[in-house]
Write a protein that holds these residues in place. Structure first.
Motif, PDB file in Angstrom:
ATOM      1  N   GLU A 253      32.409  41.780  62.953  1.00 25.29           N
ATOM      2  CA  GLU A 253      32.468  41.152  64.284  1.00 25.29           C
ATOM      3  C   GLU A 253      31.899  39.733  64.243  1.00 25.29           C
ATOM      4  O   GLU A 253      32.489  38.805  64.785  1.00 25.29           O
ATOM      5  CB  GLU A 253      31.714  42.003  65.304  1.00 25.29           C
ATOM      6  N   GLU A 254      30.752  39.563  63.591  1.00 24.67           N
ATOM      7  CA  GLU A 254      30.104  38.250  63.503  1.00 24.67           C
ATOM      8  C   GLU A 254      30.970  37.255  62.728  1.00 24.67           C
ATOM      9  O   GLU A 254      31.018  36.068  63.059  1.00 24.67           O
ATOM     10  CB  GLU A 254      28.735  38.395  62.826  1.00 24.67           C
ATOM     11  N   ALA A 255      31.684  37.751  61.706  1.00 25.07           N
ATOM     12  CA  ALA A 255      32.529  36.878  60.879  1.00 25.07           C
ATOM     13  C   ALA A 255      33.885  36.614  61.516  1.00 25.07           C
ATOM     14  O   ALA A 255      34.602  35.704  61.086  1.00 25.07           O
ATOM     15  CB  ALA A 255      32.728  37.512  59.505  1.00 25.07           C
ATOM     16  N   GLY A 256      34.233  37.397  62.526  1.00 26.91           N
ATOM     17  CA  GLY A 256      35.547  37.242  63.152  1.00 26.91           C
ATOM     18  C   GLY A 256      36.667  37.759  62.260  1.00 26.91           C
ATOM     19  O   GLY A 256      37.792  37.255  62.313  1.00 26.91           O
TER      20      GLY A 256
ATOM     21  N   ARG B 199      36.088  35.369  52.991  1.00 25.63           N
ATOM     22  CA  ARG B 199      34.949  35.799  52.179  1.00 25.63           C
ATOM     23  C   ARG B 199      33.693  35.029  52.558  1.00 25.63           C
ATOM     24  O   ARG B 199      32.632  35.604  52.782  1.00 25.63           O
ATOM     25  CB  ARG B 199      35.277  35.603  50.692  1.00 25.63           C
ATOM     26  N   ARG B 200      33.799  33.714  52.625  1.00 28.21           N
ATOM     27  CA  ARG B 200      32.646  32.878  52.982  1.00 28.21           C
ATOM     28  C   ARG B 200      32.144  33.235  54.380  1.00 28.21           C
ATOM     29  O   ARG B 200      30.946  33.319  54.616  1.00 28.21           O
ATOM     30  CB  ARG B 200      33.006  31.377  52.944  1.00 28.21           C
ATOM     31  N   ALA B 201      33.065  33.416  55.317  1.00 31.87           N
ATOM     32  CA  ALA B 201      32.685  33.756  56.697  1.00 31.87           C
ATOM     33  C   ALA B 201      31.916  35.072  56.729  1.00 31.87           C
ATOM     34  O   ALA B 201      30.916  35.207  57.448  1.00 31.87           O
ATOM     35  CB  ALA B 201      33.924  33.832  57.587  1.00 31.87           C
ATOM     36  N   ILE B 202      32.362  36.044  55.943  1.00 31.66           N
ATOM     37  CA  ILE B 202      31.702  37.352  55.906  1.00 31.66           C
ATOM     38  C   ILE B 202      30.306  37.233  55.303  1.00 31.66           C
ATOM     39  O   ILE B 202      29.328  37.760  55.853  1.00 31.66           O
ATOM     40  CB  ILE B 202      32.574  38.363  55.140  1.00 31.66           C
ATOM     41  N   LEU B 203      30.181  36.529  54.180  1.00 33.22           N
ATOM     42  CA  LEU B 203      28.874  36.392  53.526  1.00 33.22           C
ATOM     43  C   LEU B 203      27.889  35.641  54.420  1.00 33.22           C
ATOM     44  O   LEU B 203      26.726  36.024  54.539  1.00 33.22           O
ATOM     45  CB  LEU B 203      29.020  35.704  52.172  1.00 33.22           C
TER      46      LEU B 203
ATOM     47  N   TYR C 215      36.052  46.336  54.548  1.00 31.08           N
ATOM     48  CA  TYR C 215      36.034  47.593  53.791  1.00 31.08           C
ATOM     49  C   TYR C 215      36.918  47.530  52.546  1.00 31.08           C
ATOM     50  O   TYR C 215      36.684  48.245  51.583  1.00 31.08           O
ATOM     51  CB  TYR C 215      36.455  48.764  54.678  1.00 31.08           C
ATOM     52  N   ARG C 216      37.923  46.665  52.552  1.00 35.29           N
ATOM     53  CA  ARG C 216      38.788  46.512  51.388  1.00 35.29           C
ATOM     54  C   ARG C 216      38.021  45.858  50.238  1.00 35.29           C
ATOM     55  O   ARG C 216      38.266  46.142  49.078  1.00 35.29           O
ATOM     56  CB  ARG C 216      40.004  45.660  51.756  1.00 35.29           C
ATOM     57  N   TRP C 217      37.078  44.976  50.567  1.00 32.76           N
ATOM     58  CA  TRP C 217      36.380  44.196  49.543  1.00 32.76           C
ATOM     59  C   TRP C 217      35.010  44.741  49.180  1.00 32.76           C
ATOM     60  O   TRP C 217      34.530  44.518  48.075  1.00 32.76           O
ATOM     61  CB  TRP C 217      36.247  42.757  49.995  1.00 32.76           C
TER      62      TRP C 217
ATOM     63  N   ALA D 143      26.305  37.792  48.541  1.00 30.94           N
ATOM     64  CA  ALA D 143      25.780  36.577  49.168  1.00 30.94           C
ATOM     65  C   ALA D 143      24.615  36.022  48.351  1.00 30.94           C
ATOM     66  O   ALA D 143      24.518  34.811  48.114  1.00 30.94           O
ATOM     67  CB  ALA D 143      25.351  36.856  50.607  1.00 30.94           C
ATOM     68  N   MET D 144      23.715  36.910  47.905  1.00 35.41           N
ATOM     69  CA  MET D 144      22.572  36.466  47.093  1.00 35.41           C
ATOM     70  C   MET D 144      23.023  35.949  45.734  1.00 35.41           C
ATOM     71  O   MET D 144      22.498  34.957  45.233  1.00 35.41           O
ATOM     72  CB  MET D 144      21.581  37.623  46.883  1.00 35.41           C
ATOM     73  N   THR D 145      24.003  36.601  45.132  1.00 36.25           N
ATOM     74  CA  THR D 145      24.525  36.167  43.838  1.00 36.25           C
ATOM     75  C   THR D 145      25.106  34.763  43.949  1.00 36.25           C
ATOM     76  O   THR D 145      24.897  33.917  43.081  1.00 36.25           O
ATOM     77  CB  THR D 145      25.579  37.163  43.326  1.00 36.25           C
ATOM     78  N   ASP D 146      25.831  34.513  45.025  1.00 40.95           N
ATOM     79  CA  ASP D 146      26.377  33.169  45.247  1.00 40.95           C
ATOM     80  C   ASP D 146      25.264  32.130  45.342  1.00 40.95           C
ATOM     81  O   ASP D 146      25.377  31.035  44.788  1.00 40.95           O
ATOM     82  CB  ASP D 146      27.216  33.122  46.524  1.00 40.95           C
TER      83      ASP D 146
END
Length: 188
Positions: free
Chosen positions: A37-40, A11-15, A47-49, A60-63
């Protein structure tokens, strides 16, 4: 059937990847495929999340908002300096992109107001309520005016969002608070 729980690391990697791409390529050019791709991570994980890039970037902004200093720990000028510093970077580009997209997606607009704009308005209200309030002040209007300046400069880029602006707005609010008489009773 219950799906696999989210991996906080993924999750962190994606955000973080979404924010990097937005900074590098601009909000309109970010895609879910590019974020994965950028998050690996696999696209299926993304797409699941999340359904859209707007959902990823809103999270990401909410965090970022929830990790910001509590408004009870700051005064108006500090709150504005910190807010403007964030808005002047990638955060401003993301929020402007989300706001633009929300104009044609009412559901996104509602999520944006609920998760990001509402909490920031509440934080500013908490700061303003600790100050001597302007006589008969409509705090919602004052909040609109303060954030209106930020949005106008953010979208038009005609003047900086900086510490000087935070100081100017703080002095203006203090001047309004010190003015005798009811709101709208301007000497003329």
């Amino acid at each position: 059937m219950v799906g696999r729980p989210r991996s906080e690391q993924a999750r962190r990697a994606i955000l973080e990847a979404a924010l990097r791409l937005c900074e590098r390529d601009g909000y309109p050019n970010v895609t879910l495929k590019g974020i994965a791709e950028e998050a690996g991570t696999g696209r299926q994980t993304l797409y699941r999340w999340w359904d859209t890039k707007a959902d990823v970037l809103l999270e990401a902004m909410t965090d970022l908002v929830t990790s910001a200093r509590a408004p009870s720990e700051t005064d108006l000028e500090t709150f504005l300096r910190e807010t403007f510093a964030l808005a002047d970077g990638v955060v401003g580009r993301v929020v402007a992109g989300l706001m633009a997209e929300a104009q044609s997606d009412p559901a996104l607009g509602e999520r944006l107001r609920e998760r990001l704009i509402g909490p920031r308005r509440g934080a500013l209200r908490a700061v303003l309520e600790r100050m001597p309030p302007p006589p008969g002040a409509d705090l919602d209007l004052l909040i609109d005016m303060i954030f209106g300046v930020m949005w106008y400069r953010l979208l038009n880029r005609h003047a900086p969002l900086d510490a000087a602006l935070a100081g100017d707005i703080t002095a203006l609010v203090a001047g309004i608070a010190a003015r005798p008489g009811p709101p709208g009773d301007f000497p003329g």
